[in-house]
Design an enzyme around this catalytic site. Structure first.
Site, PDB file in Angstrom:
ATOM      1  N   GLU A  68     -64.556 -24.149  14.171  1.00 39.32           N
ATOM      2  CA  GLU A  68     -63.618 -24.049  13.032  1.00 39.32           C
ATOM      3  C   GLU A  68     -63.520 -22.610  12.536  1.00 39.32           C
ATOM      4  O   GLU A  68     -62.420 -22.088  12.312  1.00 39.32           O
ATOM      5  CB  GLU A  68     -64.086 -24.970  11.902  1.00 39.32           C
ATOM      6  CG  GLU A  68     -63.273 -24.851  10.622  1.00 39.32           C
ATOM      7  CD  GLU A  68     -64.130 -24.529   9.424  1.00 39.32           C
ATOM      8  OE1 GLU A  68     -63.905 -23.465   8.797  1.00 39.32           O
ATOM      9  OE2 GLU A  68     -65.039 -25.316   9.098  1.00 39.32           O
ATOM     10  N   GLU A 143     -69.586 -15.414  14.465  1.00 37.75           N
ATOM     11  CA  GLU A 143     -69.379 -16.568  13.589  1.00 37.75           C
ATOM     12  C   GLU A 143     -70.474 -17.616  13.717  1.00 37.75           C
ATOM     13  O   GLU A 143     -70.745 -18.340  12.760  1.00 37.75           O
ATOM     14  CB  GLU A 143     -68.012 -17.210  13.871  1.00 37.75           C
ATOM     15  CG  GLU A 143     -66.843 -16.304  13.577  1.00 37.75           C
ATOM     16  CD  GLU A 143     -66.793 -15.872  12.122  1.00 37.75           C
ATOM     17  OE1 GLU A 143     -67.025 -16.719  11.225  1.00 37.75           O
ATOM     18  OE2 GLU A 143     -66.537 -14.678  11.875  1.00 37.75           O
TER      19      GLU A 143
END
Length: 972
Positions: A68, A143
């Site tokens: 995501e 991330e």
């Protein structure tokens, strides 16, 4: 449009009016790609788009969460490092985010501007279908997680945005408890896994696993596309088909979610959570009783259970809550009904308990439920909870979240599991059935079916451990050391080079060509005139009335701003405590349980809180107010005012048992809020160093928490002092001519509302009391707050007005530039924190802060470097335009009727005129590079004040003890 006709590749399956949401729903399927689409047509100009994928995880690596984050790190058409950030900086969006759930991932955007809305859709669709993360391993490193080492002699460490975010999230016992509940209730399904990621498992995620997850689930055949608002749907269908969906063929996607086989009997589970080494562990255990409840597609049962939860546990009149409190199992009772799963669950939670009380907890719950079924639920109680639920449905006030987004989330509760997408939007027939069911034993049967006779139940304890954090850290350190020992010199050098390469990528600006791919609006697309905040000022019953004429659908919103300056400084803790107690204690006419039922029957709720305002841009001014907020249907105002009069003038503080319960609940509530939102604690304390208003509000934060704890330690003597304080304070708080009343209501209902309001005001005491003097130290203490958190919340601030600087609208643009530029790169991308804040306010308050941050001193160094960055700031005209537009998206955020009235009243109280707001708007729209550079001396002066506050891990704060004026363990 005709049913079963195909429009740009989309076959229309159904057209359905939904009067409850004031929409007409159109359901489509895309023939070639298999994408599902739902369009809710309405006159609302705040348009919403989202694409959602069913993404059930199969491990604890957090791959769904990391994907995501990562899809928004560059794509085919938008080859930037962070298109998401560029969108935030340069869009008029009213919502822009992405969310990972236990079984789905949502990518929603919203905007009132047609061109902007189209741009947002395109960037998000390109991101999810063609992300750069599939080819660039540095995206997972940034991330998700990566090894980090800067020299061969240095220890190997982990870093990564999601890795650090989840270290922070799972330091909070309530977040950890929910994760453990799901693992225990669903041991054989996807819900067993932590979709956000367990820090212990995140480093097991490989690039191949990462890209495989995207390839498996991010296909139109597994997508749920949603549109809401006033738009040209034919144009949108054509765009979706031609730009994206026609490029994919329909395929089977293995995203099916299996049902959890039912348990045969009650199961037990025991887990631990970390607390500080010196923290008291007695009565710090959580007890939870948890059931799997039906299926999400059954909207009627889900609505009914939400009402039942409120009646049993969420209102002061709740009988199950009362039985649990009286059983002396712990200090507070909480509950959760989680419906965003295929098989929802219901939890009853006891805070501040002991593990050996678990059997008594279970027995008390079951015996109380059996008695309630046998005797029948109190009809008034159930009607009150049903009315409160109905009020919430009809009001449809979701604060700053777009209404269309909340409808989207509600639709997915059924749609995602192949049910009717509209089930959760319809409610009129269901409410009638549930109201009829009150007299037919419907809710009693619900208790029998899903609680008493349901064997799928887990009794789980979560106990504190003073060694758990250190043990996890030790295991991680040993694993990393072993991993480093197993590396060859070449492999270690490769990690060093990889760390350098990642940092170089993070520090290297995107090329002008890449930046130019992000579409940008023009200044002409932005309204030049500030929006009016409707306000008429008049007098009523000798008090000032601020009236906002807004269409409210029959609801009256009231805020009473009582003058709190008549309360002595020494009495402030009692004033804050009274705000917490009012409405939850007996009055002369009713018990607190009767009062709660009446409030739920006749109103949409009441609240009481203290706050202090500064006048316009003068930080030395100080306007303390006690705010009483209330809302009700206009026809119910007589009942509302009767209840308010009773609460304000007849509350009794004689029931010692009840008061002790409330104080214990207050302590637990503060502790849980601190663990969720420690950045607010930091910001509050920093403001207290500089202004009376800041110090006043900070008295309601940690000092108030200490007051509550000391009250409970010497309860009997404290209770005597409370009663004395209440008799002294209530007339001072709720009387006087200085009262200002805000009324937000439709013009057609105003006359009737004002007649009732005038009658109420005449009953309030009018006796005058002198204003009290307040003497706060206003001293920079540089607090370090020690906790069991595994991350930090770092803050630095000052008041620039006190340093001789003036407020200008260009500061709002600087906030945008810092938050999504310098701070984003240095604190989030390179530092691994979840986020960073900037705040420069009209009253002079400057606050820089970080959230879920693995660093401390390094982040303060970033703050200290801000002035130099601002002094040498350079940007193209295009980049300046983007930042101005991104700033305006916050300025022009759509307001609900309630929010419009609140904003108008606050501007009036602070002396902020329409002309002031227009001037600020003009300054934002005309901001140039030189205006940003001109703010460097202000930032420099503020940073040289060296006022800091940090809430963080005990070890990390102690390592940096020399930075602080005092160290305090927050919870002992």
């Amino acid at each position: 449009m005709k049913i079963q006709e195909v429009y740009h590749g989309f076959r229309l399956l159904r057209e359905t009016p939904v009067p409850e949401a004031d929409v007409t729903a159109y359901e489509f399927t895309h023939e070639k790609s298999g994408a599902r689409m739902l369009y809710l047509k309405t006159t609302d100009d705040n348009k919403v788009f989202s694409i959602t994928f069913r993404t059930p995880p199969t491990d604890d690596t957090g791959v769904a969460h990391i994907v995501e984050h990562s899809t928004l790190c560059g794509s085919r058409k938008y080859p930037l490092k962070e298109p998401f950030v560029e969108l935030v900086k340069g869009s008029l969006n009213t919502f822009l985010n992405a969310m990972t759930y236990p079984d789905k991932t949502m990518y929603p955007v919203a905007s009132r501007n047609d061109k902007d809305f189209q741009n947002l859709m395109d960037v998000y669709l390109d991101a999810v279908f063609y992300p750069a993360m599939r080819e660039n391993p540095q995206v997972l490193m940034q991330e998700g997680w990566h090894y980090e080492i800067e020299s061969p002699e240095a220890p190997l460490t982990y870093s990564g945005v999601v890795y650090n975010e989840m270290k922070g999230a799972l330091s909070s016992p309530d977040d950890l408890l929910e994760s453990k509940i799901m693992a225990a209730l669903y041991p054989d399904t996807t819900y067993h896994y932590e979709s956000g990621g367990d820090p212990a498992a995140i480093p097991q995620l490989t690039q191949q696993m990462f890209t495989d997850f995207h390839a498996r689930y991010y296909h139109p055949s597994n997508s749920y596309i949603y549109l809401y608002g006033d738009m040209d749907i034919d144009e949108k269908l054509r765009y979706l088909d031609e730009a994206y969906l026609s490029h994919f063929d329909r395929i089977p996607v293995p995203s099916h979610i299996d049902r959890q086989p039912a348990f045969d009997a009650l199961r037990h589970a025991a887990q631990e959570y970390p607390v500080s080494v010196g923290e008291e562990t007695r009565e710090k255990t959580f007890l939870s009783l948890n059931w799997k409840i039906g299926e999400a597609q059954d909207a009627k049962t889900m609505f009914a259970f939400e009402i039942l939860e409120h009646a049993l546990l969420r209102t002061p009149a709740a009988p199950l809550r009362k039985a649990l409190i009286e059983a002396h199992l712990g200090k507070d009772v909480d509950s959760e009904f989680e419906t965003d799963l295929m098989e929802p669950f219901f939890s009853i939670i006891i805070n501040n308990s002991e593990a050996e009380r678990q059997e008594k907890f279970y027995t008390t719950v079951m015996e109380t439920l059996r008695r309630l079924v046998a005797d029948g639920l109190d009809r008034t109680l159930m009607e009150a909870s049903l009315n409160r639920f109905e009020f919430k449905l009809r009001e449809a006030d979701f604060g700053s979240a777009p209404k269309g987004l909340i409808y989207n989330i509600h639709c997915l509760r059924s749609w995602l599991y192949d049910g009717d997408a509209l089930d959760y939007l319809f409610y009129e027939d269901t409410l009638r059935e549930l109201r009829d069911g009150l007299a037919q034993g419907y809710f009693e049967r619900l208790i029998e079916t899903y609680l008493l006779d349901n064997p799928h139940v887990v009794l789980l304890t979560l106990a504190p451990s003073t060694t758990l954090a250190a043990e996890k850290e030790r295991v991680m350190t040993e694993e990393l050391a072993a991993r480093k020992r197993a590396m060859s010199a070449e492999e270690i050098q490769a990690v060093i080079e990889g760390t350098k390469a990642l940092k170089l990528r993070q520090q290297t600006p995107d090329t002008p060509e890449a930046l130019a791919t992000i579409p940008v609006l023009k200044l002409d697309d932005i309204r030049r005139k500030a929006y009016e905040l409707p306000l008429a000022v008049s007098k009523i019953a000798g008090r000032k009335l601020l009236e906002s004429d807004v269409e409210t659908n029959g609801i009256a919103y009231l805020t009473f701003y009582f003058d709190a300056s008549r309360v002595a400084q020494a009495d402030l803790p009692y004033a804050y405590l009274l705000c917490a107690l009012l409405g939850s204690v007996d009055t002369q006419e009713h018990s607190y349980m009767e009062l709660a039922n009446l409030a739920n029957l006749h109103t949409g709720g009441m609240s009481f809180d203290l706050g202090a305002y500064t006048y316009k841009d003068a930080p030395e001014t100080f306007l303390p107010k006690l705010r009483v907020k209330a809302k009700a249907l206009t026809r119910k105002l007589p009942e509302l005012f009767s209840l308010l009069r009773e609460i304000l003038m007849e509350s009794q503080f004689t029931d010692a048992k009840r008061l002790k319960e409330l104080l214990e609940q207050e302590q637990v509530s503060i502790e849980m809020n601190m663990q969720r939102s420690a950045h607010n604690v930091v910001a509050s304390r920093l403001a207290a160093y500089f202004t009376k208003a800041g110090a006043y509000e900070d008295e309601g934060a940690l000092p108030y928490y200490e007051f509550v704890k000391s009250f409970l330690k010497d309860f009997d003597a404290s209770l005597v002092r409370l009663r004395e304080a209440a008799s002294r304070l209530l007339p001072r708080l709720f009387g006087g001519e200085e009262l200002v009343v805000s009324l937000t209501i439709s013009a057609s209902d105003a006359a009737a509302a004002k007649a009732e309001l005038g009658h109420f005001l005449q009953q309030l005491p009018a006796e005058a009391y002198p204003k009290e003097e307040y003497h706060f130290p206003l001293k920079k203490e540089n607090d370090g707050f020690l906790s069991a958190s595994q991350v930090q919340y770092v803050g630095k601030g000052a008041n620039f007005k006190q340093l001789g600087f003036s407020y200008t609208g260009a500061m709002r643009v600087l906030e945008t530039l810092l938050r999504y530029g310098y701070f984003w790169t240095k604190i989030r991308v390179q530092g691994g924190a979840y986020g960073a804040f900037t705040r420069l306010r009209r009253d002079g308050q400057l606050f820089f802060g970080s959230y879920r941050d693995p660093n401390l001193k390094e982040t303060l160094d970033v703050f200290d470097g801000t002035a130099e960055v601002v002094r040498h700031f350079e940007a193209t005209d295009r980049e300046m335009l983007k930042s101005i537009i991104g700033t305006m998206s916050g300025v022009d955020m759509p307001l609900t009727p309630r929010m419009k009235g609140d904003a108008a009243a606050e501007c009036y109280l602070r002396g902020i005129t329409y002309e002031d707001r227009q001037q600020s708007r003009d300054e934002i729209l005309s901001t140039r590079q030189e205006d940003i550079r001109a703010l460097a001396p202000l930032i420099d002066a503020c940073m040289h004040e060296n006022a800091i506050c940090v809430f963080g891990a005990e070890e990390k704060v102690n390592e940096n003890a020399a930075l602080f004026g005092r160290l305090t363990r927050v919870m002992d």
